[in-house]
Design an enzyme around this catalytic site. Structure first.
Site, PDB file in Angstrom:
ATOM      1  N   LYS A   1      34.610 128.555  18.526  1.00 38.26           N
ATOM      2  CA  LYS A   1      35.425 127.492  19.119  1.00 38.26           C
ATOM      3  C   LYS A   1      35.687 126.298  18.197  1.00 38.26           C
ATOM      4  CE  LYS A   1      36.663 128.909  22.206  1.00 38.26           C
ATOM      5  NZ  LYS A   1      37.503 130.140  22.230  1.00 38.26           N
TER       6      LYS A   1
ATOM      7  N   HIS B   1      31.669 134.827  12.855  1.00 39.56           N
ATOM      8  CA  HIS B   1      30.946 133.674  13.418  1.00 39.56           C
ATOM      9  C   HIS B   1      29.471 133.724  12.999  1.00 39.56           C
ATOM     10  CE1 HIS B   1      34.227 132.345  15.837  1.00 39.56           C
ATOM     11  NE2 HIS B   1      34.138 133.245  16.791  1.00 39.56           N
TER      12      HIS B   1
ATOM     13  N   SER C   1      34.529 123.123  24.400  1.00 41.62           N
ATOM     14  CA  SER C   1      35.411 124.284  24.258  1.00 41.62           C
ATOM     15  C   SER C   1      34.624 125.581  24.505  1.00 41.62           C
ATOM     16  CB  SER C   1      36.020 124.275  22.850  1.00 41.62           C
ATOM     17  OG  SER C   1      36.897 125.351  22.695  1.00 41.62           O
TER      18      SER C   1
END
Ligand code: PPS
Length: 298
Positions: free
Chosen positions: A50, A112, A142
């Site tokens: 995010k 990620h 988020s």
């Protein structure tokens, strides 16, 4: 057949994976991820979830492949053009398979993973790395809405539960604090590294694109740059089915759209005064490096 027909509807549980909170969709293909064969011209786009991954991935995709014309842009979802290295969903091509089969070079590869989990071939091949970081408060907000809308993620609980878990690093891909610091430290030893901030991109898009192009060694014409600028605005990416994840079944965009607000400072609409004070106190203890500074308002 599944023993329990509800099995596929259940959200994944977090577990400790070599000291980091993870879930099965991001660890089930571990050997292939660790043995992934990077190529010297691969470009790694690394982020904590995010932080602006999709935005920067689309920018880089267009900088390299925008000239291939609208057919590619309108028929292949961005997440197939920029594979998610560690993602493994049964019966679908894995991130490593998608990356291996990419027809274009350079390959753009999203991850990620915290820095210590990244396959070593990326470092051995001295690949270019673009890391995007976002201030912790907006990043948390988020992430909260993303977990609400995505049944492929663990249950977020209510906002105050989520925030506590976020501060304790009990989120998929672990602690935001460890992630941004770990990658920042890597930048000191890996020369092919560009560390970007979401807030800078919001504040001065042109300047950030100049810096990104110079890092990547690309020189788009003024027309190409303008085409990229228009394509990657929040509103255009929200309308674009190839970038708004509307084709991904686990995401319920009625709960919260993937392209949600795209702003700096939305945390003010979520944090109570007490939560903010507690967060700031904790932040000071965890973020001791004076060189790594975030802005949560611009
Ligand atoms: N073009 C553009 N401009 C501004 N902001 C943008 C843009 N594209 C994506 N976003 C915002 O980035 C957030 C999603 O982050 P990621 O793409 O990293 O998500 S993911 O980790 O890949 O799921 C998410 O942030 P929030 O709106 O705050 O939830 C997106 O709206």
């Amino acid at each position: 057949m599944l023993e329990d027909p509800m099995e596929e509807l259940r959200r994944p549980e977090l577990f400790d994976f070599h000291g980091v909170s993870m879930t099965n969709p991001f660890t089930d293909n571990w050997d292939n991820v660790q043995n992934f064969k990077a190529r010297p011209d691969d470009i790694v786009i690394a982020t904590y979830p995010k932080a602006g991954t999709t935005w920067v991935s689309y920018i880089i995709d267009l900088l390299y492949f925008g000239h291939m014309g609208p057919a590619r842009q309108t028929s292949i979802p961005l997440h197939d053009r920029v594979p998610f290295l560690e993602l493994y969903v049964p019966f679908l091509p894995s991130g490593t398979d998608l990356a291996d089969k990419l027809p274009t070079t350079p390959r753009l590869i999203k991850t990620h993973l915290p820095v210590q989990f990244v396959p070593k071939s990326f470092w051995e091949q001295r690949c270019r790395v673009v890391y995007v970081a976002r201030n912790a408060k907006d990043n948390a907000v988020s992430y909260f809405h993303f977990e609400r809308m995505n049944s492929g993620m663990p249950e977020p609980g209510d906002w105050s539960t989520f925030l506590q878990d976020f501060m304790e690093g009990k989120k998929v891909f672990g602690s935001w604090y460890d992630h941004v610091n770990g990658w920042w430290e890597k930048k000191q030893t890996h020369s092919n590294f560009h560390y970007m901030f979401y807030e800078d991109l919001i504040e001065d898009y042109e300047k950030e694109i100049e810096r990104l192009c110079s890092f990547l060694g690309v020189s788009p014409s003024a027309e190409e740059k303008e085409r990229v600028r228009v394509s990657v605005t929040f509103d255009n990416m929200k309308q674009n089915n190839m970038t708004n994840y509307s084709t991904v079944p686990v995401m319920n965009q009625e709960v919260s759209p993937f392209m949600r607000k795209g702003k700096v400072g939305d945390w003010k609409n979520h944090f109570t005064v007490a939560q903010n004070e507690q967060f700031d106190e904790d932040y000071k203890k965890k973020m001791k490096n004076p060189d790594l500074k975030f802005r949560c308002e611009i």
